[in-house]
Design a protein around this motif. Structure first.
Motif, PDB file in Angstrom:
ATOM      1  N   PHE A 110       0.833  -1.207   0.000  1.00  0.00           N
ATOM      2  CA  PHE A 110       0.000   0.000   0.000  1.00  0.00           C
ATOM      3  C   PHE A 110       0.870   1.260   0.000  1.00  0.00           C
ATOM      4  CE2 PHE A 110      -2.953  -3.109   2.003  1.00  0.00           C
ATOM      5  CZ  PHE A 110      -3.983  -3.006   1.092  1.00  0.00           C
ATOM      6  N   THR A 111       1.949   1.227   0.783  1.00  0.00           N
ATOM      7  CA  THR A 111       2.869   2.357   0.799  1.00  0.00           C
ATOM      8  C   THR A 111       3.514   2.551  -0.566  1.00  0.00           C
ATOM      9  OG1 THR A 111       3.329   1.962   3.138  1.00  0.00           O
ATOM     10  CG2 THR A 111       4.910   3.304   1.933  1.00  0.00           C
ATOM     11  N   PHE A 112       3.872   1.456  -1.210  1.00  0.00           N
ATOM     12  CA  PHE A 112       4.475   1.484  -2.549  1.00  0.00           C
ATOM     13  C   PHE A 112       3.563   2.219  -3.536  1.00  0.00           C
ATOM     14  CE2 PHE A 112       4.939  -0.445  -6.755  1.00  0.00           C
ATOM     15  CZ  PHE A 112       6.300  -0.337  -6.978  1.00  0.00           C
ATOM     16  N   PHE A 113       2.295   1.817  -3.588  1.00  0.00           N
ATOM     17  CA  PHE A 113       1.359   2.451  -4.520  1.00  0.00           C
ATOM     18  C   PHE A 113       1.010   3.880  -4.090  1.00  0.00           C
ATOM     19  CE2 PHE A 113       0.424  -2.089  -5.429  1.00  0.00           C
ATOM     20  CZ  PHE A 113       0.742  -2.068  -6.780  1.00  0.00           C
ATOM     21  N   GLY A 114       0.975   4.143  -2.784  1.00  0.00           N
ATOM     22  CA  GLY A 114       0.694   5.489  -2.315  1.00  0.00           C
ATOM     23  C   GLY A 114       1.756   6.485  -2.757  1.00  0.00           C
ATOM     24  N   LEU A 115       3.030   6.089  -2.693  1.00  0.00           N
ATOM     25  CA  LEU A 115       4.103   6.975  -3.132  1.00  0.00           C
ATOM     26  C   LEU A 115       4.043   7.233  -4.630  1.00  0.00           C
ATOM     27  CD1 LEU A 115       7.289   5.852  -1.150  1.00  0.00           C
ATOM     28  CD2 LEU A 115       6.096   8.030  -1.010  1.00  0.00           C
ATOM     29  N   LEU A 116       3.780   6.183  -5.401  1.00  0.00           N
ATOM     30  CA  LEU A 116       3.666   6.366  -6.842  1.00  0.00           C
ATOM     31  C   LEU A 116       2.529   7.329  -7.183  1.00  0.00           C
ATOM     32  CD1 LEU A 116       4.213   2.741  -8.248  1.00  0.00           C
ATOM     33  CD2 LEU A 116       5.802   4.678  -8.313  1.00  0.00           C
ATOM     34  N   LEU A 117       1.391   7.177  -6.488  1.00  0.00           N
ATOM     35  CA  LEU A 117       0.256   8.051  -6.750  1.00  0.00           C
ATOM     36  C   LEU A 117       0.563   9.492  -6.347  1.00  0.00           C
ATOM     37  CD1 LEU A 117      -2.695   8.222  -7.689  1.00  0.00           C
ATOM     38  CD2 LEU A 117      -3.405   7.700  -5.346  1.00  0.00           C
ATOM     39  N   LEU A 118       1.262   9.672  -5.224  1.00  0.00           N
ATOM     40  CA  LEU A 118       1.592  11.025  -4.772  1.00  0.00           C
ATOM     41  C   LEU A 118       2.547  11.719  -5.742  1.00  0.00           C
ATOM     42  CD1 LEU A 118       1.193  13.076  -2.477  1.00  0.00           C
ATOM     43  CD2 LEU A 118       3.163  12.048  -1.325  1.00  0.00           C
ATOM     44  N   SER A 119       3.400  10.945  -6.395  1.00  0.00           N
ATOM     45  CA  SER A 119       4.377  11.547  -7.319  1.00  0.00           C
ATOM     46  C   SER A 119       3.717  12.115  -8.573  1.00  0.00           C
ATOM     47  CB  SER A 119       5.434  10.503  -7.719  1.00  0.00           C
ATOM     48  OG  SER A 119       4.864   9.489  -8.539  1.00  0.00           O
ATOM     49  N   VAL A 120       2.511  11.613  -8.920  1.00  0.00           N
ATOM     50  CA  VAL A 120       1.844  12.072 -10.146  1.00  0.00           C
ATOM     51  C   VAL A 120       0.556  12.842  -9.849  1.00  0.00           C
ATOM     52  CG1 VAL A 120       2.813  10.186 -11.512  1.00  0.00           C
ATOM     53  CG2 VAL A 120       0.585   9.880 -10.401  1.00  0.00           C
ATOM     54  N   ALA A 121       0.211  13.014  -8.568  1.00  0.00           N
ATOM     55  CA  ALA A 121      -1.047  13.673  -8.209  1.00  0.00           C
ATOM     56  C   ALA A 121      -1.046  15.122  -8.675  1.00  0.00           C
ATOM     57  CB  ALA A 121      -1.263  13.601  -6.700  1.00  0.00           C
ATOM     58  N   GLN A 122      -2.138  15.541  -9.315  1.00  0.00           N
ATOM     59  CA  GLN A 122      -2.288  16.909  -9.803  1.00  0.00           C
ATOM     60  C   GLN A 122      -3.450  17.635  -9.137  1.00  0.00           C
ATOM     61  OE1 GLN A 122      -0.119  18.337 -12.007  1.00  0.00           O
ATOM     62  NE2 GLN A 122       1.067  16.441 -11.858  1.00  0.00           N
ATOM     63  N   HIS A 123      -4.219  16.924  -8.316  1.00  0.00           N
ATOM     64  CA  HIS A 123      -5.380  17.513  -7.660  1.00  0.00           C
ATOM     65  C   HIS A 123      -5.296  17.241  -6.155  1.00  0.00           C
ATOM     66  CE1 HIS A 123      -7.250  18.287 -11.559  1.00  0.00           C
ATOM     67  NE2 HIS A 123      -6.903  17.059 -11.904  1.00  0.00           N
ATOM     68  N   TYR A 124      -5.867  18.141  -5.378  1.00  0.00           N
ATOM     69  CA  TYR A 124      -5.813  18.034  -3.923  1.00  0.00           C
ATOM     70  C   TYR A 124      -6.456  16.744  -3.429  1.00  0.00           C
ATOM     71  CZ  TYR A 124      -6.455  19.340   0.995  1.00  0.00           C
ATOM     72  OH  TYR A 124      -6.440  19.374   2.359  1.00  0.00           O
ATOM     73  N   ALA A 125      -7.583  16.336  -4.046  1.00  0.00           N
ATOM     74  CA  ALA A 125      -8.264  15.107  -3.629  1.00  0.00           C
ATOM     75  C   ALA A 125      -7.381  13.888  -3.856  1.00  0.00           C
ATOM     76  CB  ALA A 125      -9.586  14.955  -4.378  1.00  0.00           C
TER      77      ALA A 125
END
Length: 418
Positions: A110-125
């Motif tokens: 879960f941490t692995f995927f969370g970091l990947l998602l945070l690196s590409v996040a463009q919206h606050y949600a």
């Protein structure tokens, strides 16, 4: 009338097998700590908390990129830490009944995927969702890894908890340093590089799961003895409430520094973001050193005395911090981190000894309370900072260690329990 007893020949020659009734805990204590396992679980804690600490370390980047206010920054911390706070006691309760040796490796995913998602996040949600995934990984990791540290302790429970805790504290201290060296120069996408750390942690935790799997049967077979001088149920409830209050005061103060110290230094002393990251690293590194010292001192002198010194001992320095200059602030935060973090291991082990039959649930609850208090406190302090200024936050938080006076209500534990 005398009757002769005929003993079958097979019974005479059969060897007598005496079962080994030595409790596994006694056998492990005689053998000493399993240092390789303790080192592995501490390394995993280091990797886990290194990744988690990247989230508050990139707050200045997120604030500037998406025009966030302090309240929104606090909500990111809340999303990250409240997920862990809500789920950790539930996961601990479940693993008390049915241990899952490979759940740690799955949780790290879960941490692995969370970091990947945070690196590409463009919206606050999306940022909030990514932070929640990292928090979910923490919820799975902490309760069962604390149990593994205790199993590998060889009876030196405070020492084992300190080794486990120091890995996490060192990881937390590395976040600002890595952010200053990598994330600030290369930006938000560089967070994806740290997913390789999660992959390494998954491998280590899988190997630890192989060691842990045969221990589960031995743990189920060994009943947990209750010492005749153990505190009553009423005293246990009071003691747990006091320990939660002490952890609240400690964690809320630490959260005020870890979440907003960078902004405090920039606002008051006009230092650069990278320089502020280095100052935060000094505080978090001293936090790690204190966490390591607290456990062995609790084994030697008693956990209650360490808790007294740790919470109240930081009070003079927290009161002086809002009025200190830049260099003095660095010195004071190092002293505060060293003293106040020494209570962590003693508080957790004290709670575990109060309810040894609910080890996972208690571990999850206290780790969860620490995360939840930090998240909720960050959100509240963010609101206060928006309305009154960041300097006022530290003037108010300076009085938090005074809650350490509640340690007078902690019961004296029997030596056999310690």
């Amino acid at each position: 009338m005398n009757k002769s007893v005929v003993v079958p020949e097979q019974a005479v020659v059969a060897p007598v097998i005496v079962p080994d009734v030595t409790p596994p805990s006694v056998a492990k204590a005689a053998a000493g700590p399993a240092y390789l396992v303790l080192g592995g679980i501490s390394l995993s804690h280091f990797l886990n908390d290194t990744m988690q600490s990247l989230i508050p370390s990139v707050y200045p980047i997120l604030k500037a990129s998406y025009a966030l206010d302090f309240a929104q920054i606090g909500m990111i911390t809340l999303a990250f830490q409240f997920t862990a706070s809500l789920l950790q006691p539930l996961i601990g309760y479940f693993t008390d009944k049915k241990a899952q040796p490979f759940s740690l490796a799955v949780g790290m995913g879960f941490t692995f995927f969370g970091l990947l998602l945070l690196s590409v996040a463009q919206h606050y949600a999306v940022i909030l969702v990514a932070a929640s995934l990292v928090g979910l990984g923490s919820a799975v990791f902490h309760p069962e890894s604390a149990r593994i540290a205790r199993l590998a302790s060889g009876g030196r429970f405070g020492f084992a908890q300190s080794v486990f805790q120091v890995g996490g504290n060192l990881g937390t201290s590395m976040g600002p340093l890595l952010a200053a060296l990598i994330v600030v120069p290369f930006g938000q996408p560089s967070l994806a590089w740290f997913s390789s750390i999660a992959a390494l942690a998954i491998v280590v935790l899988w190997r630890i799961g192989l060691w842990y799997k045969p221990q589960i049967t031995a743990r189920k077979a060994a009943p947990i003895p209750i010492h005749p001088d153990a505190p009553s149920s009423r005293r246990v409830v009071i003691a747990l409430a006091v320990l939660v209050a002490l952890l609240l005061s400690k964690q809320l103060y630490v959260s005020s520094l870890s979440s907003y110290y960078i902004f405090y230094l920039i606002d008051k002393f006009s230092v650069s973001t990278q320089a502020a990251q280095i100052y935060l690293f000094v505080f978090l590194a001293s936090n790690a050193a204190g966490a390591f010292l607290g456990g062995p001192l609790g084994d030697r002198f008693g956990r209650k005395y360490v808790i007294w010194f740790s919470i109240l001992g930081a009070l003079p320095f927290t009161l002086a911090l809002p009025y200190a200059g830049l260099f003095a602030s660095a010195v004071l935060t190092a002293i505060i981190g060293l003293i106040i973090s020494s209570a962590t291991s003693s508080i957790i082990v004290f709670a575990q000894e109060l309810m040894p039959h609910r080890f996972g649930m208690i571990s999850g609850m206290f780790f969860g309370v620490a995360f939840g208090i930090g998240g909720l406190g960050a959100a509240v302090l963010g609101e206060v900072a928006d309305h009154t200024g960041i300097a006022f936050v530290y003037q108010v938080c300076a009085f938090l260690p005074a809650i350490g006076l509640l340690a007078v209500f902690l019961p004296k534990m029997p030596k056999a329990a310690r």
